[in-house]
Design a protein around this motif. Structure first.
Motif, PDB file in Angstrom:
ATOM      1  N   LYS A  99       0.591  -1.189  -0.049  1.00 20.88           N
ATOM      2  CA  LYS A  99       0.117   0.205   0.015  1.00 20.88           C
ATOM      3  C   LYS A  99       0.846   1.273  -0.097  1.00 20.88           C
ATOM      4  O   LYS A  99       0.696   2.241  -0.562  1.00 20.88           O
ATOM      5  CB  LYS A  99      -0.998   0.137   1.368  1.00 20.88           C
ATOM      6  N   LEU A 100       2.034   1.205   0.678  1.00 21.57           N
ATOM      7  CA  LEU A 100       2.859   2.330   0.514  1.00 21.57           C
ATOM      8  C   LEU A 100       3.736   2.183  -0.767  1.00 21.57           C
ATOM      9  O   LEU A 100       4.842   3.005  -0.751  1.00 21.57           O
ATOM     10  CB  LEU A 100       4.077   2.151   1.868  1.00 21.57           C
ATOM     11  N   LYS A 101       3.395   1.597  -1.550  1.00 16.04           N
ATOM     12  CA  LYS A 101       3.890   1.718  -2.867  1.00 16.04           C
ATOM     13  C   LYS A 101       5.230   0.988  -3.041  1.00 16.04           C
ATOM     14  O   LYS A 101       6.121   1.132  -4.048  1.00 16.04           O
ATOM     15  CB  LYS A 101       4.076   3.019  -3.388  1.00 16.04           C
ATOM     16  N   TYR A 142      -3.890  -0.153   9.618  1.00 13.95           N
ATOM     17  CA  TYR A 142      -4.166  -0.512   8.276  1.00 13.95           C
ATOM     18  C   TYR A 142      -5.712   0.215   8.002  1.00 13.95           C
ATOM     19  O   TYR A 142      -6.018   0.636   6.959  1.00 13.95           O
ATOM     20  CB  TYR A 142      -4.104  -1.902   8.029  1.00 13.95           C
ATOM     21  N   GLY A 287      10.139   7.896   6.214  1.00 16.30           N
ATOM     22  CA  GLY A 287       8.644   7.601   6.459  1.00 16.30           C
ATOM     23  C   GLY A 287       7.975   8.796   7.176  1.00 16.30           C
ATOM     24  O   GLY A 287       6.640   8.795   6.955  1.00 16.30           O
TER      25      GLY A 287
END
Length: 287
Positions: A99-101, A142, A287
């Motif tokens: 999801k964070l690519k 999530y 991050g």
């Protein structure tokens, strides 16, 4: 896009299977000498009441695994509960990284870097509830960050959070983070909040297990939470005073908290190794 989705799903299955097999075959066949493993193995096998705050969800799931698995002694069967949630966390970590690519390869490799880390491995092969707690906290993040369909996800978040407290109450420390996420991403009305509170209490009702089971006088009946006073005594961990344990009351905050923080970063530094630690710091700021 369809091909990527299918590859992700297949990799998730592979990650779970490899993690489960690795942890299962590197765990001991019986009780390991680590903290509360003996007590929690017994709690899982006998549907007992553990030490405050009682850990009702651990007891219920521990009993399920003891009944569902037809081989090994109670400690071994209860440990598979930990191994299952550790493997599930690795899958969830992969999903979060995707999801964070991150690329499939990088996400896949990072999952196993985490799996093979000393602390995670150690806590994954004992009858403890640390990795189950880690799974629930990751699941809550999530839901809060990646799921759409607000406010339904808010209600789902509240319910799972309530349930997760029955495994371990550590997630209360993440309340500021959760609050910031929802305040930043969504406009929460009073009506939504009240509905979420209902779902939270519904999930937290797992704690009713404590007085119900205590009335049956199980093998371990810590704090005997049959009455209202004893129930709150157990759930609120009053036996530990205002600190983590009674021993901490004899020391100042400089001698406990800050010393522990120093030890934590020291251990983190040497477990990463000095070379990798530099990249960890860079990743933290990125991050």
């Amino acid at each position: 896009m369809v091909m990527t989705f299918l590859l992700d799903k297949n990799l998730e299955k592979i990650i779970f299977a490899l993690s489960f097999v690795f942890l299962l075959f590197t765990s001991a066949p019986t009780v390991q000498p680590y903290r509360d493993t003996g007590e929690l193995a017994c709690v899982g096998a006998t549907l007992s009441v553990a030490h405050p705050p009682g850990y009702p969800l651990y007891s219920i799931l521990g009993k399920f695994f003891n009944e569902a698995i037809l081989f090994g002694n109670p400690a071994y069967r209860t440990r598979i509960l930990t191994i299952f949630f550790s493997s599930a966390f690795c899958v969830l970590l992969f999903a979060i990284l995707r999801k964070l690519k991150l690329s499939m390869l990088n996400a896949f490799l990072l999952c196993f870097v985490f799996l093979f880390s000393k602390v995670f491995w150690l806590l994954s092969i004992v009858c403890e509830n640390y990795t189950q707690d880690l799974f629930f906290i990751a699941l809550l993040f999530y839901i809060a960050i990646f799921m759409d369909d607000f406010p339904k996800k808010f209600f789902l978040f509240a319910f799972i959070w309530g349930v997760s407290l029955g495994m371990r109450p550590t997630s209360v420390l993440a309340i500021p983070s959760f609050a910031l996420i929802f305040l930043k991403k969504h406009k929460t009305s009073l009506k939504d909040f009240l509905k979420a509170l209902f779902f939270f209490l519904l999930g937290a009702s797992v704690f009713l297990f404590l007085p119900i089971r205590s009335l049956k006088n199980p093998v371990i009946d810590w704090a005997d939470p049959q009455t209202i006073n004893q129930f709150f005594y157990s759930v609120m961990r009053k036996a530990y005073g205002s600190a983590l344990d009674k021993v901490s009351e004899f020391y100042t905050i400089w001698e406990t908290f800050f010393l522990q923080i120093f030890i934590f970063f020291k251990e983190l530094f040497f477990q990463y190794t000095p070379f990798i630690f530099v990249f960890a710091i860079a990743g933290f700021f990125k991050g």
